[in-house]
Design an enzyme around this catalytic site. Structure first.
Site, PDB file in Angstrom:
ATOM      1  N   LYS A  15      52.577 -30.383  12.294  1.00 58.48           N
ATOM      2  CA  LYS A  15      53.553 -29.789  13.208  1.00 58.48           C
ATOM      3  C   LYS A  15      54.886 -29.668  12.474  1.00 58.48           C
ATOM      4  CE  LYS A  15      51.446 -32.163  17.158  1.00 58.48           C
ATOM      5  NZ  LYS A  15      51.671 -33.149  18.245  1.00 58.48           N
ATOM      6  N   ARG A  68      58.254 -37.499   9.994  1.00 58.00           N
ATOM      7  CA  ARG A  68      57.873 -38.600  10.873  1.00 58.00           C
ATOM      8  C   ARG A  68      56.771 -39.407  10.194  1.00 58.00           C
ATOM      9  NH1 ARG A  68      53.823 -38.945  15.852  1.00 58.00           N
ATOM     10  NH2 ARG A  68      54.418 -41.013  16.623  1.00 58.00           N
ATOM     11  N   HIS A 157      57.096 -45.696  18.845  1.00 55.95           N
ATOM     12  CA  HIS A 157      57.973 -44.786  19.610  1.00 55.95           C
ATOM     13  C   HIS A 157      59.447 -45.126  19.382  1.00 55.95           C
ATOM     14  CE1 HIS A 157      54.463 -44.286  22.685  1.00 55.95           C
ATOM     15  NE2 HIS A 157      54.420 -43.317  21.776  1.00 55.95           N
ATOM     16  N   ARG A 218      44.100 -45.293  26.019  1.00 55.94           N
ATOM     17  CA  ARG A 218      44.154 -46.643  25.448  1.00 55.94           C
ATOM     18  C   ARG A 218      44.299 -47.674  26.560  1.00 55.94           C
ATOM     19  NH1 ARG A 218      49.017 -45.116  21.565  1.00 55.94           N
ATOM     20  NH2 ARG A 218      48.087 -43.309  20.549  1.00 55.94           N
ATOM     21  N   GLY A 307      56.376 -37.136  28.581  1.00 58.31           N
ATOM     22  CA  GLY A 307      55.702 -36.243  29.512  1.00 58.31           C
ATOM     23  C   GLY A 307      55.560 -36.765  30.923  1.00 58.31           C
ATOM     24  N   GLY A 309      57.007 -39.704  32.087  1.00 56.01           N
ATOM     25  CA  GLY A 309      58.294 -40.238  32.518  1.00 56.01           C
ATOM     26  C   GLY A 309      59.257 -39.184  33.005  1.00 56.01           C
ATOM     27  N   GLU A 361      62.346 -36.155  19.826  1.00 55.79           N
ATOM     28  CA  GLU A 361      62.175 -36.900  18.584  1.00 55.79           C
ATOM     29  C   GLU A 361      62.440 -36.036  17.357  1.00 55.79           C
ATOM     30  OE1 GLU A 361      58.801 -40.056  18.995  1.00 55.79           O
ATOM     31  OE2 GLU A 361      58.327 -38.440  20.399  1.00 55.79           O
TER      32      GLU A 361
END
Length: 374
Positions: A15, A68, A157, A218, A307, A309, A361
């Site tokens: 990305k 990242r 995060h 998860r 997303g 939140g 981010e």
């Protein structure tokens, strides 16, 4: 001109976003997928990226490239200029993040070849959490084993948690150093962090991103004996357990779908499994909120981001519903209102300010990388 190219490279995709680090505007962006198929490697993926945004790169040449990187272990506590030695360290840390660091490293190497004259900066998901105190990052297992195998809480995060906590302080016109904050980053992956004076002091993800909150696929917190039990009684291998806990658990495991929008649609239709999944999800959010209130000794600001939140008012309302004892009071109309901006969702009388803060981010990485440009 402060254009920065941000690259987020994984094992099967790359990305990218071209960002004006001053204004925050995204000049361009995209994704190259299916890396590893039909001879497409990371070098070819970077070449495709250059084809797609080559004209824009000529018009607005970047001053730096920000990358990242998921895991920096305890070696990297801040954004770092990438050198051959740093590449070697990222490679060595692959044992802690075998699904993430190898792909990031391949993307870094390909981008460094494509832009040899620019500074390349690694921004680590774990770096913000290197301020955790020892009682927060230490697991109660044999200390020698922990040292030998780098077992400790690292947290993830971090770029988002740092960005959101800083944005919250700026929005409120408050000094970041004076605020006690709880930040809920709720996406398909989810984590919560206690931020005291701009420093991470407790976070829910651990040595890996598996620990903590219930997530899309998860499990989050789990009795460590459960995998042992399944290995002994069901014959599950290490790889089987990895797939079960990381890809077949969480909301997907409980309700058959991982997206909160689907969960809520099924709840509204009377689906008992979806209702239970939602309740389990919220139960864990409340548990962490209460724990972090205790660790911080009170809180000034609670923020929701990512997303779920940012876009699930029912989750926010349910998570905060039992915190009246701490002075939290949600305004239903504000909470339901849709917006892409930072906004208050608590009442004017609430002792704790509750916010929705859209995360970015890529912009955070761009601004951190900009500092290395000369």
């Amino acid at each position: 001109m402060t254009t920065v190219l941000v690259v987020n490279s994984g094992s099967s995709s790359l990305k990218y976003r071209l960002v004006d680090a001053d204004s925050g505007d995204a000049v361009a962006g995209g994704i190259v997928e299916r890396i590893g198929e039909d001879g497409l490697d990371h070098t070819a993926a970077v070449a495709i990226m250059l084809e797609e945004i080559g004209a824009l790169l000529a018009e607005r040449p970047p001053i730096a490239v920000g990358h990242r990187v998921v895991h920096g272990g305890d070696l990297f506590v801040a954004p770092t200029l990438i050198t051959d030695a740093v590449e070697a360290d990222i490679d060595a840390l692959a044992e802690l993040a075998p699904l993430h660091n190898p792909g990031a490293l391949l993307g870094i190497r390909a981008a460094r070849r494509a832009f040899p004259a620019l500074p390349h900066v690694a921004v680590f998901d774990t770096a913000f959490h290197q301020t955790l105190p020892a009682p927060a990052y230490t697991y109660a297992i044999d200390a020698e084993v922990a040292r030998e195998h780098r077992i400790r809480r690292y947290g993830f995060h971090g770029t988002s948690h740092q960005y959101v906590s800083e944005q919250a302080a700026a929005f409120l016109g408050r000094d970041l150093g004076e605020l006690k904050q709880i930040v809920f980053h709720l996406g398909n992956g989810a984590s919560v962090t206690a931020v005291d004076g701009g420093r991470s002091v407790e976070t829910s993800m651990g040595m890996t991103p598996l620990e903590g909150l219930v997530m899309g696929t998860r499990c989050g917190d789990l009795d460590p004996a459960i995998p042992l039990h399944l290995a002994r009684t069901a014959g599950l291998s290490i790889d089987d357990l990895d797939v079960l806990l990381n890809r077949r658990s969480g909301m997907l495991g409980l309700a058959g779908v991982s997206d909160m929008r689907d969960i809520n649609e099924r709840r509204d239709a009377g689906d008992a499994a979806a209702s239970l999944a939602f309740d389990v999800y919220v139960h864990r959010l409340r548990a962490y909120a209460g724990a972090y209130l205790a660790q911080l000794g009170g809180v000034d600001v609670i923020s929701f981001t990512a997303g779920v939140g940012e876009n699930a008012p029912r989750v926010r309302a349910a998570a905060m519903a039992t915190l009246g004892f701490a002075g939290v009071e949600i305004d239903d109309e504000r909470n339901e209102a849709g917006s892409r901006d930072v906004r208050v969702i608590s009442t004017d009388a609430s002792a704790v300010t509750v916010l929705v803060v859209p995360t970015d981010e890529e912009l955070a990485i761009a601004r951190l990388a900009r500092e290395f440009a000369t």
